[in-house]
Design a protein around this motif. Structure first.
Motif, short mmCIF file in Angstrom:
data_model
loop_
_atom_site.label_atom_id
_atom_site.label_comp_id
_atom_site.label_asym_id
_atom_site.label_seq_id
_atom_site.Cartn_x
_atom_site.Cartn_y
_atom_site.Cartn_z
N SER A 194 0.82 -1.21 0.00
CA SER A 194 0.00 0.00 0.00
C SER A 194 0.85 1.26 0.00
CB SER A 194 -0.92 0.01 1.23
OG SER A 194 -1.91 -0.97 1.13
N GLU A 323 -8.13 4.09 5.11
CA GLU A 323 -8.43 2.83 4.43
C GLU A 323 -7.72 2.71 3.08
OE1 GLU A 323 -11.73 3.76 7.29
OE2 GLU A 323 -10.56 4.88 5.82
N MET A 324 -7.36 3.83 2.47
CA MET A 324 -6.59 3.82 1.22
C MET A 324 -5.20 4.41 1.44
SD MET A 324 -8.66 2.37 -0.90
CE MET A 324 -7.75 2.60 -2.43
N ARG A 371 -11.10 2.01 -5.65
CA ARG A 371 -10.28 0.81 -5.58
C ARG A 371 -8.89 1.12 -6.11
NH1 ARG A 371 -12.94 -3.10 -10.29
NH2 ARG A 371 -12.82 -1.60 -11.98
N ARG A 375 -5.43 -0.18 -0.95
CA ARG A 375 -6.57 -0.51 -0.08
C ARG A 375 -6.12 -1.37 1.09
NH1 ARG A 375 -11.42 -4.61 -0.48
NH2 ARG A 375 -9.88 -5.56 0.90
N PHE A 390 -15.52 -2.72 2.88
CA PHE A 390 -14.63 -3.34 1.90
C PHE A 390 -15.44 -4.33 1.08
CE2 PHE A 390 -11.54 -2.25 5.35
CZ PHE A 390 -10.86 -1.26 4.65
N TRP A 394 -13.18 -3.00 -3.79
CA TRP A 394 -13.59 -1.62 -3.54
C TRP A 394 -13.57 -1.27 -2.06
CZ3 TRP A 394 -14.56 1.60 -7.60
CH2 TRP A 394 -14.81 1.02 -8.84
N TYR A 395 -13.35 0.01 -1.81
CA TYR A 395 -13.60 0.59 -0.48
C TYR A 395 -14.76 1.55 -0.62
CZ TYR A 395 -13.20 4.01 3.30
OH TYR A 395 -13.47 4.87 4.33
#
Length: 521
Positions: A194, A323-324, A371, A375, A390, A394-395
């Motif tokens: 990430s 989250e990202m 996405r 993520r 989640f 995708w988030y």
């Protein structure tokens, strides 16, 4: 739900991949060991010196019994010790858990128990040392105070060379925490891949970090926005960062800019506003800056224009989430549309969707979906929350946005902050931006509070600028009338509460939940 193929041109990272190598050790291998990496009040540190400190720190943690995948809690002010602790933890394959060193004893106890940290690291220059000493849990092996003589001796005697643990690219690297505006903060488990993905996509291709850059940050390193922008991003290209241990004030920031002449200022709307109002702004020379970024909260259009007019520096606003990890929608240098969040960063697929997960028509308001390879894996110990947000690759963000015909996204507010007034939707940000345009308003937060009839009404919590000297009741009436003139009549604040400061979370965001709880009714 309409789907498209996932991005296929993402940078490739080998299965065995550790960001301690990617951000730090590779710079020394490339022959950049003598370049300045960290600048502090005391002295500057080269990449080679940082690597040696990180190796020694990792060896101390290893010898204390910390194993791969176990958590190490860091409660340190910004400085070379924090940097060494981050990379030392990563080098042994352990997981970094960063928290605000100014937390209460109760909060430290929560984070220690929740994370099951094996070691806690702090400094005697903060309250954290004393409070952590009283917060031992059944999981904690030891607490280190980095600036005590005993630890300094232990560090100096440890190995200066340390092999990097062969983590998998999808192993946990760092826990980031959500804002905790309602309830306790929860951990977002982020992987080694990430951090590298966002670096390649955002830092290198959008902001064009280069080896001659010098970064300076208002938020501290425990905040993911600063971890990237003021440590990982400059380290990825052989640049340097300025680290300030003190709580940032306009005076401190102006002084740091004058001393170090940074090229990137990592900022937040609250400090941008304070800098504009500070007397030092009149003589402030920000000509060294090629970029000033803003994130964490939406940047009011008024602030963007005022900052550009006063300092001739364009503010690059964007949106990122824990989250990202980092920014995935942003304006670009030379391509800023004030009031917008900008466009999607290459390598991220960003959509606006309705309650059923279907893409909405252009210009319509909806939920933000995104996405990309930054993520997170999950919320720690929160399977229901993980499943809720989640969705496959995708988030599903809790943010409400719209996208115009040119691809620019506009922030409308958090879904749980949206207010239904007289049967119509009100985005708090719209009213906040309106009130900030009034000269008597320095800062403002709008939340919904219930009146005596149980109906939700918009309430504006205002920090006055000091230019209005009349009675507060008259100022309240003036602000209400101003909002009625500028917006649809139903959007005006039914009540105005004047405050000296807005309450904030451990990440510095306005604590809207606290405002709502304390002023309801």
């Amino acid at each position: 739900m309409r789907e498209t193929a996932e991005p296929t041109d993402d940078p490739h990272f080998a299965e065995t991949f550790n960001i301690a190598d990617y951000f730090l050790e590779n710079r020394v291998r490339e022959g950049l060991g003598s370049r300045k990496a960290v600048r502090t009040d005391a002295r500057d540190y080269t990449y080679a010196e940082i690597l040696t400190l990180a190796n020694r720190f990792g060896a101390v943690l290893r010898d204390a019994g910390v194993r791969a995948e176990e958590r190490v809690l860091l409660a340190l002010p910004d400085g070379v010790e924090m940097v060494a602790a981050i990379f030392g933890t990563l080098k042994i394959g352990a997981v970094v858990v960063m928290v605000n060193p100014e937390l209460t004893a109760e909060a430290f106890g929560y984070f220690l128990e929740y994370s099951r940290a094996r070691v806690a690291v702090t400094s005697q220059h903060t309250d954290a040392a004393a409070t952590l000493a009283a917060c031992h849990t059944r999981h904690l092996l030891q607490t280190f105070v980095v600036d005590e003589p005993a630890f300094a001796a232990r560090l100096a005697a440890s190995d200066a060379a340390l092999d990097t643990f062969p983590t998998h690219r999808d192993d946990a690297a760092i826990w980031l925490f959500t804002g905790g505006t309602t309830g306790k903060p929860k951990a977002v488990v982020q992987t080694h891949r990430s951090f590298a993905h966002s670096t390649e996509r955002y830092a290198k291709r959008v902001l064009h970090y280069g080896p001659e850059d010098i970064t300076l940050s208002v938020p501290k390193l425990y905040f993911g926005y600063a971890t990237g922008s003021n440590l990982f991003f400059p380290f990825a290209v052989g640049a340097s960062c300025v680290l300030l241990p003190e709580r940032c004030t306009p005076e401190l920031i102006f002084g740091a800019i004058a001393r170090w002449r940074p090229t990137l200022l990592i900022n937040v709307p609250t400090m941008i506003n304070k800098m504009m109002l500070d007397p030092a702004a009149e003589g402030g020379d920000l000509s060294c800056l090629r970029v000033c970024t803003s994130a964490g909260e939406a940047l009011p259009t008024t602030l963007h224009h005022d900052f550009k007019a006063k300092f001739d520096v364009e503010v690059i606003d964007g949106l990122g989430t824990a989250e990202m990890w980092h920014v995935f929608v942003t304006n670009r240098p030379g391509d800023v549309r004030p009031g917008s969040l900008g466009k999607a960063v290459e390598g991220f697929d960003v959509r606006v969707r309705d309650d059923k997960g279907q893409d909405v028509e252009q210009g319509e308001v909806g939920w933000l979906w995104v996405r990309g390879d930054s993520r997170a894996q999950q919320y720690w110990q929160q399977s229901e929350g993980t499943r809720r947000v989640f969705r496959g690759p995708w988030y599903l963000s809790g943010d409400i946005v719209r996208q115009d015909a040119d691809g620019y996204f506009y922030y409308c507010g958090r879904g749980d902050d949206m207010l239904k007034i007289s049967g119509k939707w009100l985005a708090p940000k719209e009213l906040e931006d309106c009130l900030l345009a009034h000269p008597a308003v320095s800062d403002v937060a709008v939340v919904g509070v219930e009146d005596q009839a149980g109906l939700t009404k918009p309430c504006a919590f205002v920090i006055p600028s000091g230019v209005y000297e009349g009675p507060k009741a008259e100022l309240q009436a003036e602000l209400q009338a101003f909002a009625r003139r500028e917006l649809e009549p139903f959007k005006y604040p039914r009540n105005v509460v004047f405050m000296d400061a807005l309450p904030r979370t451990h990440l510095g965001k306005v604590d809207r939940g606290k405002l709502r709880r304390e002023y309801s009714g």
